[in-house]
Each structure stands twice: as C-alpha cells, then as structure tokens.
Design an enzyme around this catalytic site. Sequence first.
Site, short mmCIF file in Angstrom:
data_model
loop_
_atom_site.label_atom_id
_atom_site.label_comp_id
_atom_site.label_asym_id
_atom_site.label_seq_id
_atom_site.Cartn_x
_atom_site.Cartn_y
_atom_site.Cartn_z
N ASP A 112 -33.05 40.10 -90.31
CA ASP A 112 -34.45 40.15 -89.89
C ASP A 112 -34.67 41.41 -89.08
OD1 ASP A 112 -36.91 39.76 -88.40
OD2 ASP A 112 -36.83 37.66 -89.02
N HIS A 122 -32.36 25.68 -94.17
CA HIS A 122 -32.74 25.90 -92.77
C HIS A 122 -31.66 25.51 -91.77
CE1 HIS A 122 -35.91 26.48 -89.63
NE2 HIS A 122 -36.37 27.29 -90.58
N ASP A 140 -34.59 26.78 -99.17
CA ASP A 140 -34.13 27.07 -97.82
C ASP A 140 -33.74 25.78 -97.11
OD1 ASP A 140 -33.69 27.94 -95.25
OD2 ASP A 140 -35.69 28.79 -94.95
N GLU A 174 -30.53 29.04 -99.52
CA GLU A 174 -30.54 29.74 -98.23
C GLU A 174 -30.00 28.90 -97.08
OE1 GLU A 174 -33.86 31.60 -95.16
OE2 GLU A 174 -34.21 31.72 -97.32
N HIS A 197 -35.32 38.55 -94.15
CA HIS A 197 -36.02 37.39 -93.57
C HIS A 197 -37.29 37.90 -92.91
CE1 HIS A 197 -36.49 34.47 -90.08
NE2 HIS A 197 -36.48 33.65 -91.12
N GLU A 209 -30.37 35.26 -91.41
CA GLU A 209 -31.50 35.34 -90.48
C GLU A 209 -31.08 35.04 -89.05
OE1 GLU A 209 -34.12 31.54 -90.09
OE2 GLU A 209 -33.75 31.82 -92.24
#
Length: 383
Positions: A255, A181, A179, A206, A282, A232
Amino acid sequence: MARDGNRPRVIVAVDTDEGITGWGECYNHGPDRALPPLLDYLYLQIEGEDPRRIERIVLKLLQQSRFPPGALGLAAISAIDHALWDISAKAVGLPVYMLLGGHVRDRVRVYLGVYSAPDAEAARDHCAAMSAEHGFTAFKMSPYRGDIHAYPWSKTIGKTTEWVANLTELCPDWEFAYDAHARLFEPWQAVSLGNALAPFHPLFFEEPIRPENVEAWGPLKSALNCPLATGESLYSRFEFLRLLQCGGADIIQPDICVVGGLLEMRKIAAIAEAFYVPVAPHNPMGPLATAVNLHFAASCPNFKILEYRLPGTSAFLGKDLANPDVEAGYVTDPYMPNDGYLELRPDRPGWGVEIDEAYLATDRYIHWERKLPIRPDASTGYT
C-alpha cells in the site's frame, strides 16, 4: 482530516517558499486521530530542506526514529513522500510518472471492491451496473457467506462454494478476486478455503491468514491451487523480501499510503520483479491515493491491476453514501475509470488532480474504529 466513505482521511499538504504545494494521503488505519500530531512532529525534521531531495529526506525521517517505524510512522512518512514527489513534478511542469523513467503503459487497469452482497444475483446486478457505467471487468468480493464463527467450518466452506459457483455461472465474462481479510488464524482453513475457490479460477485469493509469521506463507502458497496475494499489512521492502524469499506470494499488494510512499513502493516492486512476482497495489483509499497509485502503476513494469474505489461510495453493496459528490469533495477532478482503466493525464503536472482547499478547511471529522467480531464463547476474532 477529510471524510470519504465511513472513516476519516488524513490529507497532507507541504508548502514551499517558491509557492508550490505538494499533496499526499496517509492510510488512517487507527488509532483514530493519531496521525496529525505525528505529522506535525515529522515536519519539524524536514523544515528548510530542499523538497526535491526525496531520498535524503525520507532517509532522514527513518533514521531520526532510531528504531524501525511501524504502521503509524510509515503512514505519516508516506504522505510526506507523496507531497515531495508532487512538488518535484510541479516544479518542472511534468506528471510524476515522467520523473520515474516515464510510463510503460498508457492506461492502468482497475478492479472494483464489492465486499458485501446478499446473494449472487444481487452481486451480478451491481457488477453489471458498474460494468455498464465504467467498464469494469474485474471485481473483488468477500468469500464469506455469513459469520464464520457461528457454523462448523464444513458449512462455511459449503456456503462459499455454492455462492461462488452461482456467481461464476451468472458472470462468465468477468474476473473475481476474493479477499479473506486475514480473518483466519489456522493455516489449514486458509488452504481449504482457497482450494474451494480454485475450480472457479479466481483472479487471486487475498490475505487469508495473519501477516506476522511471514515464513508460514511459503507452505500456504505451495498447498494452494490458485494465485495467493498478500502484502497490505506489510510495511517495508525488508518484510517483502522475507515474504518473497520464502515463496509466500504469487502477487504482492503493498500500500503506497502505508509502506513509506512512492520511493519505497518502487523499491518493493523492483525486488518483486526479480522474483517474477507482479504488484497489485492495495488501495481502498480516497481519490488522492488513487492518483498517487496511478503514477506508480504507469511506470512499474511488473504492475498487474489496481484496487479502485469509486469516490464517495461505500465498499459495501447497498450502502453507498447518500451524497457521494459531497463526501469525496477534497479532489475536484478524480481519476474515473473508462472501459475498466484509468487514463493518464500527460498535460497535468504532479499527481494530475486538483485539491479543494476550501473543502478541507471545513470540519467533516467522524469518529471511526474497527468493530471486532465476537465468537460464540465471547472471545474476539479478527476483523
């Protein structure tokens, strides 16, 4: 608000005049304390409605806002949607997934997020302990091995490649996702990082770049040699449709506590199914959110794998809370993994978990806000 890990959790109850209470959870992405007054306002729009008319109620909340609601509005609507599904299922004595056409799978595979590890050996030891106790076969890591702003990019890539190679050699039987981020602003960096990971066959790479320019994700995916996952930070089915139309993801990650709830999540998944794209929700949330996700995943044909967080623990290796049994106490019987899967509870109506209202009545609020990285020139970066 309840405490779970390092931030407050916003738990919502909706009561009916038939004595049924439904429960839901918001994504409390900040500003801190912003959601409770918004929820109070939204409740005024639905008081007196039949809670089983979920489509009507959610549509009403969306239309009342006049302009498309953003992160806070949809997070609040998500929790209300969850509560309405819980009420509807409890009213007929069934699990929620039975109101969604029934379950297409008997159990739901999960992966564990492990976002910080000092070295590959420490990561291996932690993953081995989690695998032995709960059967996890998949984990998610950060690909960064230090401050990405402090070194030349070539050194960042070199550190990542060395660390992932070592981890892969030490852990040949497990799958790893990475991830990024959304910390990278320049797409070429995302390409070089993803392709540095590609030889090690990650479960997925991700969200390396910011989500605002959806059309940038198509060229990014085309340049990568590994599966690209994102979503997400997207909200509605309309944003996911744009992402899929431009070929921007191999896996989507909506999510259920962000997009407007289970109803919207189902619509997003149906669109993705038409594009042959699987859904890996997510879910860095608490045990109630995990229960909601479980029912979605059980009934979703194109579900892939669910993000999971052990109740009451930190997402960072070595920083688990001192008393995890207390910190996640608002769900008395959380879904816990067995052999890397969450089992369904066909004899339990609604979400299949019990909420400890006495726990929620106590004040466990802690202030939380994101900490931004500071670059060498003193400008701020993405967290």
